[in-house]
Design an enzyme around this catalytic site. Structure first.
Site, PDB file in Angstrom:
ATOM      1  CG  ASP B 163      -2.223  -0.753   0.937  1.00  0.00           C
ATOM      2  OD1 ASP B 163      -2.249  -1.501  -0.068  1.00  0.00           O
ATOM      3  OD2 ASP B 163      -3.181  -0.622   1.723  1.00  0.00           O
ATOM      4  CE  LYS B 239      -1.629  -1.878  -4.011  1.00  0.00           C
ATOM      5  NZ  LYS B 239      -1.821  -2.374  -2.635  1.00  0.00           N
TER       6      LYS B 239
END
Lengths: 631, 413
Positions: B163, B239
């Site tokens: 994350d 990401k």
């Protein structure tokens, strides 16, 4: 081997596991449609590896471990009907409501209790048939019962799970699968081991199949229902037989498995009497350096080795038949194949396959057995595997292990049903260690109160006879078929029940036989045809032609197709014109035969009207017209 | 009655036997049946009897003895540093969620494929999910990496939750001058599933860590297949997907390099700092009073109220680097009061240019620094570092320090 067994005396205990795909709109854990695809429609391919993991209790599953010993690359075909969930690139969505409702309905038909809280589990499966490396499965209900003529059979549990991916082919480095089937909801129903005869096994399977179809929510057709059979006899062992293709095979498979276990027990007791042992495996390549055997030559030519296991006391038994056309040696061979070898040779069948008498003698000496007692009709045996060095050694080791278990009797295992209703070794029995929680899906608290009870197909058959006066055969055909809902709709709107029943069943069979592509016919087509019938715009004789026309041109409406085929219901004056034409053409015959000419001319009239007139009307008019002229 | 006991539970006329598991819910007893299935039973309606206590130690699991790995003089030494996250995670049966419970040695046990590629030293800096990462853990990590390299590691692999991996990798990029590769890796699918991407990512990361590129890199799947991992520069990675294996992308360019999994081959597309070219140095100071604010249509200038007095502010503006003109006076006041303000774009890809439209020119007049083609998150980490280490923040923010700014926009390269 065809001997009839006294199943009670043998202590036969059998259970069934029925796997049935559900006919839901979407898959169990995503919103993809459940439609199957052709591999050449695939839009993308991905490749993956799988690695075994331990359960939440820290245990590793034996079946999974055996599978993982060969690293294989899995290829998956994706389609416009698959998404990231099937590709294991997105967490599963929540459990599909429709699938859960259908499985509770099935639980109710099987007289089962739904559990208070359903936990989704991961069942480790690392043969690549699931992209995740596990199959998601949940226990929905327990403890039911069905009736058979030989007494009740308990139903242990009902699982709702995801269907695996379809295996397409072996590739150079692994296996290719198709993702269209992965995730279709599947119920697995396991009976208690209450079954005591092969006939009862088949009857129980048929009964469960009927209950499943009564929901109207299960998929039909090849591969949408699969049966596994668990069989053991007293002193034998629990054997799970996978992939039984049709209900009709169940009886034979149970009979053959009982036979196999009985034979294995006899072999074990004979091995015991003979003080048989399994010797150490060893490299016997030197014995075969000059061999004429094509198989061995081939292996040695590629730098391979020959490994052997001496089996003192096994002479004659390795070649003994334990199922039609399968010997103890075949069981050894299955285990060798599982480790990548092509198969085995054993001395009960040698000399043969290019292996000479003197090589058999040399082989016996090489493993320290007396050549005089090695071979069929003697006391000792040797099994060999020729392959690349690593495969040969692993395979002969597997053979030695299987020979060890032969001395104990019947090994517990999972077996694969063959087309001949025999079975072959597939893998060890999977254990509880392969199950661990699917943490991506929260537990579900089901509400069985919301479940409706469907009418059973047996009840439906009776009702159709009572209510609609269908004969028993036709009533059963419609009730067990896939178009009973259309049938009921048609009767509701005023179509004659027998005509409606024939339309959805026998007529379809007939026109299929004549080559019409009936798979193109949709429910809408049938509804339109029934509407025309109800409004007297179509004669019943026109139904086959109209359905054929619609099957050929599925884009047409029934009305347009009727027009194209000129099948409108002819008015009476049109009928009379046609009949008069026929009668005048055959005036001579009528004056000679009178009313006896009727049946021959009736066919001609119907042909003239090409099915667009009601036969009763034509018949009346024809009688009248013949009457006029025959005077 | 405790979790791990073997129990029998009677519910109406049914009986369930198995091992009691911890339940996330007071109303249910969760039993693992002998078939392996778990089932929840209404605690009120059920009667439970303990058949045998403590059959399983649920808390720790039955973990086998760890293998002792022998040291091989011919292999490089790689330091494996764990910070937690999916790659080193297992299931927490109390909450049912996946949490990190493994140390680096467990990773070796979990990924046997790593054996034979290098000698390993394991180290745990933190055991947290990456959303719980903080700048102070970045500092601990930088120090740990520094110590490992000083102690002779030929490369460092950092196992990190995905994350916020890009933030940590950026921080390490600014804080460390390194003579060896520092490779971040993780997994998008948890390690407790056979299909986890942890094995391939870890193997590829070790290959990259033994390569010649003394860069801070991210090593993750390049595509949905298990065939190639991409090597992204720590300051340019992002990401870009919630769940896919190939979630990470290099913004504005192709990745720095790739690792072919089958061939175990590392190749680079562009120039990189070579091994041992740079002397090891650690500059771990950070000014953490820095905010990142995203402008959206209609957002009031009062959104900047909490930023008052902050040392630094990175704005994620629209397009070439804009905010509502009502914000400009407010920004002017912030700069006046000593806040360093940097403009980046929510387009993510492309370069800031506040010289094209009036709003931009007004922002420049107000003292906003153009963040070039820096990613907003990277710009925020960089601003923390620059304010902690440099006397010339305005100049330092506009030029590349760790590959975070490219001087030519060539996305096809």
């Amino acid at each position: 081997m065809t001997a009839e067994y006294e199943y009670d005396d043998l202590g036969l205990v059998a259970g069934l596991e029925i796997h049935q795909q559900l006919d839901t709109a979407t898959k169990l854990f995503c919103n993809c449609p459940t439609a199957l695809q052709e591999p050449d429609e695939s839009s993308k391919t991905i490749s993956r590896y799988l690695h075994p993991t331990t359960s939440e209790l820290g245990e590793l599953d034996e079946a999974a471990l055996e599978e993982s010993q060969v690293e294989r690359e899995f290829e998956y075909l994706m389609y416009d009907s698959t998404c990231l969930v099937e590709a294991d690139d997105e967490p599963p969505h929540r459990v599909d409501d429709e699938a859960l409702a259908v499985s509770m309905e099935i639980a109710q038909l099987l007289d089962m209790s739904v559990v208070d809280q359903i936990h989704v589990m991961r069942k480790l499966v690392i043969d690549g048939s699931n992209t995740s490396g596990f199959q998601r499965t949940m226990m929905v209900a327990t403890d039911g019962e069905i009736e058979t003529s030989e007494g009740p059979v308990g139903v242990e549990d009902l699982m709702l799970e995801e269907e695996s991916a379809q295996r397409l082919t072996e590739t150079e480095s692994g296996v290719r699968y198709s993702l269209d089937r992965l995730g279709i909801p599947l119920v697995e129903i396991g009976t208690k081991p209450d079954i005591r005869s092969p006939q009862q096994a088949q009857e129980a399977a048929e009964r469960i199949g009927m209950l499943l179809r009564s929901t109207g929510e299960v998929r039909r057709g090849l591969g949408t229902i699969r049966q596994d059979v668990n069989v053991s006899i007293a002193e034998g062992a629990r054997v799970e037989i996978k992939g039984v293709q049709s209900l009709e095979d169940i009886e034979a498979i149970v009979r053959n498995e009982v036979g196999r276990q009985a034979e294995l027990l006899e072999i074990a007791s004979e091995l015991d009497e003979r003080d048989a042992t399994v010797g150490d495996i060893q490299d016997v390549t030197s014995v075969f350096e000059e061999t004429d055997s094509g198989v061995i030559q081939g292996a040695l030519g590629d730098g391979g080795k020959v490994w052997a296991v001496p089996l003192p006391g096994f002479g004659g038994l390795v070649g003994r038949e334990i199922q039609p056309d399968r010997r103890l040696g075949t069981e050894f061979s299955d285990h060798a194949k599982r480790h990548g070898a092509g198969g085995i040779f054993h001395t009960d069948e040698l000399p043969a396959y290019g292996v000479t008498e003197s090589e058999v003698e040399a082989l016996a000496e090489a493993v320290d057995l007396d050549p005089a007692v090695v071979g069929e009709d003697t006391t000792d045996a040797v099994a060999i595997v020729a392959d690349d060095p690593e495969t040969a050694e692993q395979a002969i080791d597997a053979v030695a292990k299987r020979a060890e278990t032969a001395m104990d009797g019947v090994p517990e295992e999972t077996r694969d049903a063959t087309e001949e209703a025999t079975t072959r070794y597939l893998r060890p029995l999977p254990g509880a260690a392969r199950m661990y929680p699917e943490t991506d899906v929260p537990p579900v608290e089901p509400d069985p109160e919301t479940v409706e009870t469907p009418e059973l197909l047996t009840e439906k058959t009776e009702r159709y006879q009572d209510e609609f006066d269908l004969d028993a055969g036709l009533a059963e055909q419609v009730a067990y078929g896939q178009r009973w809902a259309l049938f009921e709709e048609a009767v509701e709107r005023g179509v004659d029940a027998t005509l409606a029943a024939q339309t959805v069943e026998s007529t379809i069979t007939e026109i299929r036989r004549d080559g019409a592509p009936v798979e193109n016919l949709t429910d809408e087509h049938f509804r339109d045809v029934f509407a025309l019938l109800a409004e007297d715009e179509l004669a019943k004789e026109g139904v086959p032609n109209l359905l054929s026309a619609l099957a050929e041109n599925p884009e047409l409406s029934a009305e347009a197709a009727a027009e194209q085929e000129d099948l409108g219901s002819a008015a009476e004056d049109e009928v009379r014109e046609a009949v008069v034409r026929v009668v005048e053409r055959n005036a001579e015959q009528i004056s000679e035969e009178g009313m006896a000419a009727f049946s021959g001319l009736m066919g001609e009239c119907m042909g003239e009207l090409r099915g667009k007139a009601d036969g009763d009307v034509v018949s009346d008019v024809l009688r009248e017209e013949i009457g006029k002229r025959a005077d | 009655m405790n979790a791990g006991d073997r129990v029998r539970v009677d519910r109406d006329d049914q009986t369930f036997e198995g091992v009691l598991l911890p339940s996330s819910n007071e109303a249910q007893l969760v039993v693992k049946l002998d078939s392996g299935y778990n089932v929840g039973l209404d605690r009120e309606a059920a009667t439970a009897t303990v058949l045998e206590a403590d059959v399983y130690d649920i808390e720790s699991g039955d973990v086998s003895d760890q293998s002792t790995v022998e040291f091989d003089d011919d292999l490089p030494t790689i330091s494996l540093i764990s910070t937690g996250g999916t790659i080193a995670s297992t299931v927490d049966y109390r909450t049912g969620a996946v949490t990190a419970q493994f140390d680096a040695e467990d990773v070796l046990r979990a990924v046997p494929e790593l054996a034979g590629l290098a000698n390993y030293r394991g180290r745990v800096v933190a055991n947290i999910l990456s959303e719980n990462m903080t700048p102070s853990v970045w500092q601990d990590l930088a120090e740990a990496i520094h110590d490992e390299i000083q102690a002779g590691a030929d490369g460092v692999v950092v196992m990190h939750g995905t994350d916020t991996m890009q933030f940590t990798a950026s921080a390490i990029s600014f804080m460390l001058e390194t003579p060896v590769p520092i490779v971040f890796t993780g997994s998008q699918r948890s390690a407790d599933r056979p299909s986890s991407d942890n094995v391939m990512n870890a193997v590829a990361a070790v290959e990259a860590a033994t390569s010649d590129a003394a860069e801070v890199m991210l090593c993750m799947h390049a595509a949905e297949s298990d065939d190639v991992c991409a090597l992204h520069r720590g300051t340019r990675a992002r990401k870009n997907h919630t769940s896919r294996r190939d979630a990470f992308e290099t913004i504005g360019r192709k990745p720095l390099g790739v690792v072919d999994y089958d061939a175990r081959e590392v190749t680079f597309r562009r120039e990189y700092a070579e091994r041992d070219e740079t002397a090891l140095a650690l500059h771990a100071d950070l000014e953490t009073d820095v905010d990142l604010v995203k402008f959206t249509p209609g957002a009031e200038p009062s959104m900047l109220d909490p930023v008052d007095g902050a040392a630094g502010l990175v704005i994620e503006g629209t397009g070439l680097g804009h905010v509502n003109t009502d914000w400009i006076d407010r920004i002017d006041a912030l700069v006046e009061a000593g806040t360093t303000v940097v403009m980046t774009s929510q387009c993510l890809d492309g370069r800031i240019c506040d010289r094209v439209y009036d709003t931009g020119r007004d922002l420049l007049d107000a003292g906003v620094i153009e963040g070039e083609d820096m990613l907003p998150g990277t710009a925020m980490v960089k601003l923390m570092w620059v304010l902690g280490n440099r006397d010339d923040p305005v100049a330092a923010m506009g030029k590349p320090l760790a590959g975070e700014i490219t001087d030519r926009s060539v996305p096809w390269e």
